[in-house]
Design a protein around this motif. Structure first.
Motif, PDB file in Angstrom:
ATOM      1  N   HIS A  40     -39.659  18.081  -2.782  1.00  0.00           N
ATOM      2  CA  HIS A  40     -40.281  18.166  -1.462  1.00  0.00           C
ATOM      3  C   HIS A  40     -41.798  18.034  -1.550  1.00  0.00           C
ATOM      4  N   LEU A  41     -42.324  18.109  -2.766  1.00  0.00           N
ATOM      5  CA  LEU A  41     -43.772  18.061  -2.924  1.00  0.00           C
ATOM      6  C   LEU A  41     -44.316  16.654  -2.709  1.00  0.00           C
ATOM      7  N   SER A  42     -45.533  16.592  -2.213  1.00  0.00           N
ATOM      8  CA  SER A  42     -46.257  15.334  -2.096  1.00  0.00           C
ATOM      9  C   SER A  42     -46.986  15.071  -3.402  1.00  0.00           C
ATOM     10  N   ALA A  43     -46.708  13.935  -4.041  1.00  0.00           N
ATOM     11  CA  ALA A  43     -47.361  13.620  -5.312  1.00  0.00           C
ATOM     12  C   ALA A  43     -48.870  13.526  -5.134  1.00  0.00           C
ATOM     13  N   ASP A  44     -49.320  12.818  -4.078  1.00  0.00           N
ATOM     14  CA  ASP A  44     -50.756  12.712  -3.829  1.00  0.00           C
ATOM     15  C   ASP A  44     -51.347  14.057  -3.439  1.00  0.00           C
ATOM     16  N   GLY A  45     -50.581  14.858  -2.691  1.00  0.00           N
ATOM     17  CA  GLY A  45     -51.051  16.185  -2.329  1.00  0.00           C
ATOM     18  C   GLY A  45     -51.231  17.070  -3.549  1.00  0.00           C
ATOM     19  N   GLN A  46     -50.278  16.985  -4.498  1.00  0.00           N
ATOM     20  CA  GLN A  46     -50.417  17.734  -5.743  1.00  0.00           C
ATOM     21  C   GLN A  46     -51.686  17.337  -6.487  1.00  0.00           C
ATOM     22  N   ARG A  47     -51.892  16.034  -6.616  1.00  0.00           N
ATOM     23  CA  ARG A  47     -53.073  15.546  -7.334  1.00  0.00           C
ATOM     24  C   ARG A  47     -54.357  16.015  -6.654  1.00  0.00           C
ATOM     25  N   ARG A  76     -59.594  10.950  -1.295  1.00  0.00           N
ATOM     26  CA  ARG A  76     -58.776   9.732  -1.311  1.00  0.00           C
ATOM     27  C   ARG A  76     -57.287  10.061  -1.362  1.00  0.00           C
ATOM     28  N   ARG A  77     -56.938  11.031  -2.165  1.00  0.00           N
ATOM     29  CA  ARG A  77     -55.524  11.367  -2.330  1.00  0.00           C
ATOM     30  C   ARG A  77     -54.959  12.106  -1.124  1.00  0.00           C
ATOM     31  N   LEU A  78     -55.759  12.933  -0.492  1.00  0.00           N
ATOM     32  CA  LEU A  78     -55.286  13.578   0.729  1.00  0.00           C
ATOM     33  C   LEU A  78     -55.064  12.551   1.835  1.00  0.00           C
ATOM     34  N   THR A  79     -55.929  11.556   1.903  1.00  0.00           N
ATOM     35  CA  THR A  79     -55.741  10.485   2.880  1.00  0.00           C
ATOM     36  C   THR A  79     -54.423   9.762   2.626  1.00  0.00           C
ATOM     37  N   ALA A  80     -54.125   9.485   1.363  1.00  0.00           N
ATOM     38  CA  ALA A  80     -52.863   8.839   1.012  1.00  0.00           C
ATOM     39  C   ALA A  80     -51.677   9.740   1.335  1.00  0.00           C
ATOM     40  N   ALA A  81     -51.817  11.037   1.072  1.00  0.00           N
ATOM     41  CA  ALA A  81     -50.730  11.973   1.369  1.00  0.00           C
ATOM     42  C   ALA A  81     -50.442  12.026   2.862  1.00  0.00           C
ATOM     43  N   GLY A  82     -51.493  11.900   3.675  1.00  0.00           N
ATOM     44  CA  GLY A  82     -51.311  11.923   5.120  1.00  0.00           C
ATOM     45  C   GLY A  82     -50.589  10.709   5.652  1.00  0.00           C
ATOM     46  N   THR A 112     -51.298  25.536  17.625  1.00  0.00           N
ATOM     47  CA  THR A 112     -51.270  24.105  17.911  1.00  0.00           C
ATOM     48  C   THR A 112     -50.663  23.357  16.729  1.00  0.00           C
ATOM     49  N   PRO A 113     -49.699  22.450  16.963  1.00  0.00           N
ATOM     50  CA  PRO A 113     -49.105  21.692  15.853  1.00  0.00           C
ATOM     51  C   PRO A 113     -50.150  20.872  15.098  1.00  0.00           C
ATOM     52  N   VAL A 114     -50.097  20.937  13.791  1.00  0.00           N
ATOM     53  CA  VAL A 114     -50.984  20.159  12.922  1.00  0.00           C
ATOM     54  C   VAL A 114     -50.132  19.547  11.811  1.00  0.00           C
ATOM     55  N   THR A 115     -50.749  18.669  11.037  1.00  0.00           N
ATOM     56  CA  THR A 115     -50.048  18.027   9.921  1.00  0.00           C
ATOM     57  C   THR A 115     -50.134  18.904   8.676  1.00  0.00           C
ATOM     58  N   TRP A 116     -48.977  19.123   8.054  1.00  0.00           N
ATOM     59  CA  TRP A 116     -48.910  19.923   6.828  1.00  0.00           C
ATOM     60  C   TRP A 116     -48.459  19.054   5.669  1.00  0.00           C
ATOM     61  N   ILE A 117     -49.095  19.241   4.529  1.00  0.00           N
ATOM     62  CA  ILE A 117     -48.767  18.506   3.313  1.00  0.00           C
ATOM     63  C   ILE A 117     -48.272  19.499   2.252  1.00  0.00           C
ATOM     64  N   PRO A 118     -47.084  19.285   1.678  1.00  0.00           N
ATOM     65  CA  PRO A 118     -46.612  20.151   0.583  1.00  0.00           C
ATOM     66  C   PRO A 118     -47.362  19.808  -0.704  1.00  0.00           C
TER      67      PRO A 118
END
Length: 229
Positions: A40-47, A76-82, A112-118
């Motif tokens: 369930h983890l985001s690879a870019d989010g982990q990085r 850069r990686r958070l942008t990719a994760a999004g 308020t709903p927001v975007t969450w990254i694992p």
């Protein structure tokens, strides 16, 4: 009597392979559960989280120039994760933080709903675990923090059912804002304020249970193997 003894020995010889097979299946199942949870983890989010931790360590040492590449990579990686699938929209009030890792008592969850990254996880076990299982959990957590999910799943094989996995979620826009502030302070040669901004990003993480992850977060399959550069 010799016949009964022979029968007992034969039964034992037959039962042994089945017992070994059952133990092997149990180990494989526990490994599958751990791998499924980590998927369930985001690879870019982990990085990105590894980049944040690395940048903060450098900044805490009073260095700024060395922190700039890590902050750039985190952005850069958070942008990719999004842009990837391992994200979801929800209000923080709907997340139900895991009891093993509650938010601060003074924290007011957003409605308020927001975007969450694992972006990471933590394995927790009871205080009554055997020393070797506690050591395996500590190793797996270190590997998770470094983004090495495959190695973490391997380390957890000796722990079995005696551990729970809780997932770290980062609010995307809030985390990006904290990194941007840290970058500004870093470029202004103000490591203390830059580190404080990154600490705000870390404090914004919300930990949820594996059960929540199963129902709310897309699984990424084999794409979340140990991340590289």
């Amino acid at each position: 009597m010799r016949f009964i003894a022979s029968l007992a020995i034969t039964a034992g010889l037959v039962a042994a392979p089945f017992a070994a097979q059952a133990a092997s299946l149990h180990t494989d199942w526990e490994k599958y559960k751990a791998t499924r949870a980590f998927n369930h983890l985001s690879a870019d989010g982990q990085r990105a989280m590894v980049d944040i931790l690395n940048a903060k360590q450098v900044l805490d040492a009073g260095q700024t120039e060395q922190a700039i590449p890590a902050l750039y990579d985190a952005t850069r990686r958070l942008t990719a994760a999004g842009k990837a699938n391992a994200k979801f929209m929800a209000a923080e009030t709907a997340l139900h933080p895991a009891p093993q890792h509650p938010v601060a008592s003074t924290h007011v969850p957003g409605t308020t709903p927001v975007t969450w990254i694992p972006v990471g996880g933590e394995i927790v076990g009871s205080e009554t675990l055997a020393p070797e299982k506690k050591a395996a959990i500590a190793t797996a957590n270190s590997q998770l923090q470094a983004g090495n999910t495959q190695q973490a799943a391997q380390s957890l094989q000796v722990v079995g059912e005696d551990a729970d996995f809780i997932l770290a979620l980062a609010p995307l826009e809030q985390t990006q804002g904290a990194i941007n502030r840290a970058s500004v302070f870093t470029e202004a040669r103000n490591p203390r304020e830059a580190s404080a901004a990154l600490q705000q990003a870390l404090d914004g993480l919300v930990f949820v249970s594996e059960d929540f992850a199963e129902t709310a977060i897309p699984a990424q399959g084999g794409r979340n193997a140990a991340p590289g550069k």
